[in-house]
Design a protein around this motif. Structure first.
Motif, PDB file in Angstrom:
ATOM      1  N   ASN A 316      37.912  30.167  38.612  1.00 15.69           N
ATOM      2  CA  ASN A 316      37.283  29.319  39.623  1.00 15.69           C
ATOM      3  C   ASN A 316      38.323  28.603  40.471  1.00 15.69           C
ATOM      4  OD1 ASN A 316      34.704  30.016  38.881  1.00 15.69           O
ATOM      5  ND2 ASN A 316      34.391  28.243  37.554  1.00 15.69           N
ATOM      6  N   SER A 317      39.464  28.244  39.861  1.00 20.02           N
ATOM      7  CA  SER A 317      40.534  27.583  40.629  1.00 20.02           C
ATOM      8  C   SER A 317      41.109  28.527  41.680  1.00 20.02           C
ATOM      9  CB  SER A 317      41.640  27.108  39.688  1.00 20.02           C
ATOM     10  OG  SER A 317      41.172  26.080  38.838  1.00 20.02           O
ATOM     11  N   ILE A 318      41.239  29.804  41.315  1.00 22.76           N
ATOM     12  CA  ILE A 318      41.745  30.783  42.286  1.00 22.76           C
ATOM     13  C   ILE A 318      40.760  30.916  43.435  1.00 22.76           C
ATOM     14  CG2 ILE A 318      42.354  33.202  42.637  1.00 22.76           C
ATOM     15  CD1 ILE A 318      43.306  33.267  39.725  1.00 22.76           C
ATOM     16  N   ARG A 319      39.468  30.939  43.114  1.00 23.89           N
ATOM     17  CA  ARG A 319      38.463  31.013  44.177  1.00 23.89           C
ATOM     18  C   ARG A 319      38.513  29.752  45.048  1.00 23.89           C
ATOM     19  NH1 ARG A 319      35.482  33.148  39.618  1.00 23.89           N
ATOM     20  NH2 ARG A 319      35.108  35.365  39.901  1.00 23.89           N
ATOM     21  N   THR A 320      38.740  28.595  44.416  1.00 22.82           N
ATOM     22  CA  THR A 320      38.861  27.349  45.183  1.00 22.82           C
ATOM     23  C   THR A 320      40.044  27.425  46.136  1.00 22.82           C
ATOM     24  OG1 THR A 320      37.886  26.035  43.400  1.00 22.82           O
ATOM     25  CG2 THR A 320      39.240  24.853  44.995  1.00 22.82           C
ATOM     26  N   MET A 321      41.147  28.008  45.670  1.00 23.78           N
ATOM     27  CA  MET A 321      42.329  28.139  46.520  1.00 23.78           C
ATOM     28  C   MET A 321      42.026  29.008  47.746  1.00 23.78           C
ATOM     29  SD  MET A 321      46.192  29.227  45.416  1.00 23.78           S
ATOM     30  CE  MET A 321      45.663  30.768  44.692  1.00 23.78           C
ATOM     31  N   ILE A 322      41.333  30.125  47.530  1.00 20.22           N
ATOM     32  CA  ILE A 322      40.964  30.993  48.645  1.00 20.22           C
ATOM     33  C   ILE A 322      40.035  30.253  49.599  1.00 20.22           C
ATOM     34  CG2 ILE A 322      39.744  33.126  49.260  1.00 20.22           C
ATOM     35  CD1 ILE A 322      40.697  34.297  46.611  1.00 20.22           C
TER      36      ILE A 322
END
Length: 555
Positions: A316-322
């Motif tokens: 989810n953090s990676i998706r937040t970064m995107i």
């Protein structure tokens, strides 16, 4: 005599620490005596690092133990070591001289608490594989089945214990006397090394991981994980099903059995997508020796001693970064990097945001090809200096993920050179961004829509405050902020106008088609007002954009 020396604690620690001190002194002296950093200096620097990496590699092969495993660990740490050093370490073959069979036999009999003949009908005393942690033997069990028996090397746990002490001294030196103490969380890095390698020393962990992956890969009909013999497996002895086959990159074997290379590549690609993008454990050492191919085309995955894990919150953090990149919200990007522990507490987040934004803007605006050589070099040097200076550290699982991905790309290219990773990856990325198989409530599409609507809902009050308060206007130091506000203002009223138009159309429907409302003027008025408002908003917004571009051209 030399063979016995490597089992002496003082000797091993002295060799490892002294080698590290010499490397540090050489680096310090080089930087002290080379003030001008030109191409010749860079060439000498690369040559020195390659020489150091070569010495490390030779020492690792000679001593075995932690030096080999740590070398493999470091080969995944592009955030800590220069490419020239990593390139040499990537050639560090995890293959050492096998110990005498009697030593392995002694280990098996100790763990099985009885003569080897009570458990094994026959065993080939020459190992089929020999690595830094264990040897693998082919054997026939009492029940007649053929098995692969992995036996921990003689005194390997003791050797690793000595090497951990040496490594702690080396890390202390790095922390106290080099910039790495500021750049990296060395105590955390040391704990990562001990944790990862200690898990490999416990074969019951490998068996547990193997059973986990066997269950996880059940949906892949052309993928197989060997069975483990739980009755004979211990912390130092691992007994598993023997598999006849070849390395997945053995092209002669593929041709002989007429296996379609594209099918192999697609199966492996799907297998890695399942591991590398979605939450759960992934095989972090998928080199060709751990990926076998059976004559019928089945891919066999072995050796689960080294695994990483992608947690749900990390995905989810990676998706937040995107999402942050999409919305041009670099606070979100920083938040995600901190959640994933890429940024250490002392990192200059404002500087990180500046570099990220500069690089992203250059890419999105297509300015890379417009830069002259000097500007490009200055930009690249700034980014490189920033990476070197900032306390940025890649967590172990992400380092392993990057290493595993690069290995798999190489394997896929060897098996099927015509592979189009972009074409195969498009539907995968689309599903992953939306939450995919993680069953996550997080969706970039939903988050972007929500974040985009939020400033529109707060615009009327913000605009009134801006127009009424002259001091507020003076606080806005850049035209860009003011233009951004009016962009949102016109978008907001265009949105309101569309609502009026939709309401008017609905009112006309309920008046003319389904006679509920009493008068036509209600729907007509709403539709007209909405249309006029939309046209005015469009014209004013268009004129503002033209004025901005005109002013920029004439500055």
């Amino acid at each position: 005599m030399k063979e016995r020396l490597k089992y002496i604690s003082f000797y091993r620690i002295t060799v490892i620490v002294w080698m590290s001190i010499r490397f540090l002194v050489q680096i310090f002296w080089f930087q002290k005596t080379h003030r001008v950093w030109d191409q010749e200096t860079q060439r000498k620097w690369e040559a020195m690092l390659e020489k150091q990496a070569g010495e490390y590699r030779r020492k690792a092969i000679k001593l075995g133990g932690l030096l080999i495993k740590f070398g493999q660990f470091l080969s995944s740490r592009g955030d800590l070591l220069p490419p020239s050093f990593i390139k040499e370490l990537e050639g560090l073959v995890d293959r050492v001289k096998p110990v005498p069979f009697e030593k392995s036999k002694e280990t098996m009999e100790e763990d099985w608490q009885g003569p080897i003949e009570d458990f094994v009908a026959s065993i080939d005393e020459k190992p089929v594989a020999s690595a830094s942690i264990g040897e693998v033997y082919k054997a026939t069990l009492k029940n007649g089945t053929t098995a692969a028996i992995k036996v921990q090397r003689y005194r390997v746990k003791e050797i690793f214990g000595m090497d951990f002490k040496a490594l702690r001294i080396v890390f202390w030196l790095l922390d106290r006397f080099t910039k790495y103490g500021r750049k990296a969380d060395l105590p955390a890095l040391y704990r990562e090394v001990v944790r990862v390698i200690s898990n490999e020393l416990d074969f019951t962990m490998e068996m547990k991981n193997g059973n986990h992956f066997k269950k996880r890969f059940e949906e892949f009909p052309n993928v197989y994980v060997p069975e483990y013999n739980t009755d004979l497996s211990t912390k130092r002895v691992l007994v598993m099903e023997w598999i006849e086959g070849a390395k997945i990159t053995d092209l002669a074997f593929i041709r002989k059995h007429q296996i379609k290379r594209e099918v192999i590549a697609k199966t492996l690609f799907d297998l890695c997508v399942e591991q590398f993008l979605y939450t759960g454990m992934f095989h972090s050492d998928p080199h060709p020796g751990n990926l076998m191919l059976k004559p019928d085309g089945t891919i066999v995955v072995i050796d689960f001693g080294m695994v990483g894990e992608i947690k749900k919150e990390d995905a989810n953090s990676i998706r937040t970064m995107i999402q942050g990149f999409i919305l041009d919200d670099y606070d979100l990007v920083i938040q995600a990097l901190q959640e994933m522990e890429f940024l250490l507490p002392d990192a200059n987040t404002e500087q990180v945001k500046k570099i990220l934004k500069q690089t992203t803007d250059m890419y999105l605006e297509g300015n890379f090809d417009k830069l002259d050589a000097n500007t490009m070099n200055e930009t690249l040097e700034e980014i490189q200096q920033f990476i070197n200076d900032q306390p940025i550290q890649l967590p172990a699982d992400y380092a392993f993920l990057g290493r595993a991905t690069s290995i798999i790309v190489g394997v896929l290219s060897t098996v099927y050179p015509q592979i189009d990773l972009i074409d195969w990856g498009k539907p995968v990325i689309k599903e992953w961004i939306s939450g995919g198989k993680d069953n996550s409530s997080f969706s970039i599409y939903k988050e972007v829509a929500k974040e985009s609507a939020r400033p529109l809902l707060s615009l009327p009050r913000a605009l009134v405050e801006y127009l009424e308060d002259g001091d507020k206007e003076r606080e806005w130091k850049s035209d860009k902020q003011r233009h951004h506000l009016f962009h949102q203002f016109y978008l907001f009223y265009a949105f309101v106008s569309l609502l009026f138009m939709a309401s008017g159309s609905a009112a006309l429907y309920w008046t003319l088609v389904v006679p509920v409302l009493p008068a036509v003027w209600i729907g007509s008025g709403l539709l007209t007002a909405g249309t006029i408002g939309l046209v005015i908003s469009f014209i004013k917004h268009w004129n503002m954009i033209r004025k901005i571009h005109y002013n920029r051209r004439n500055e």
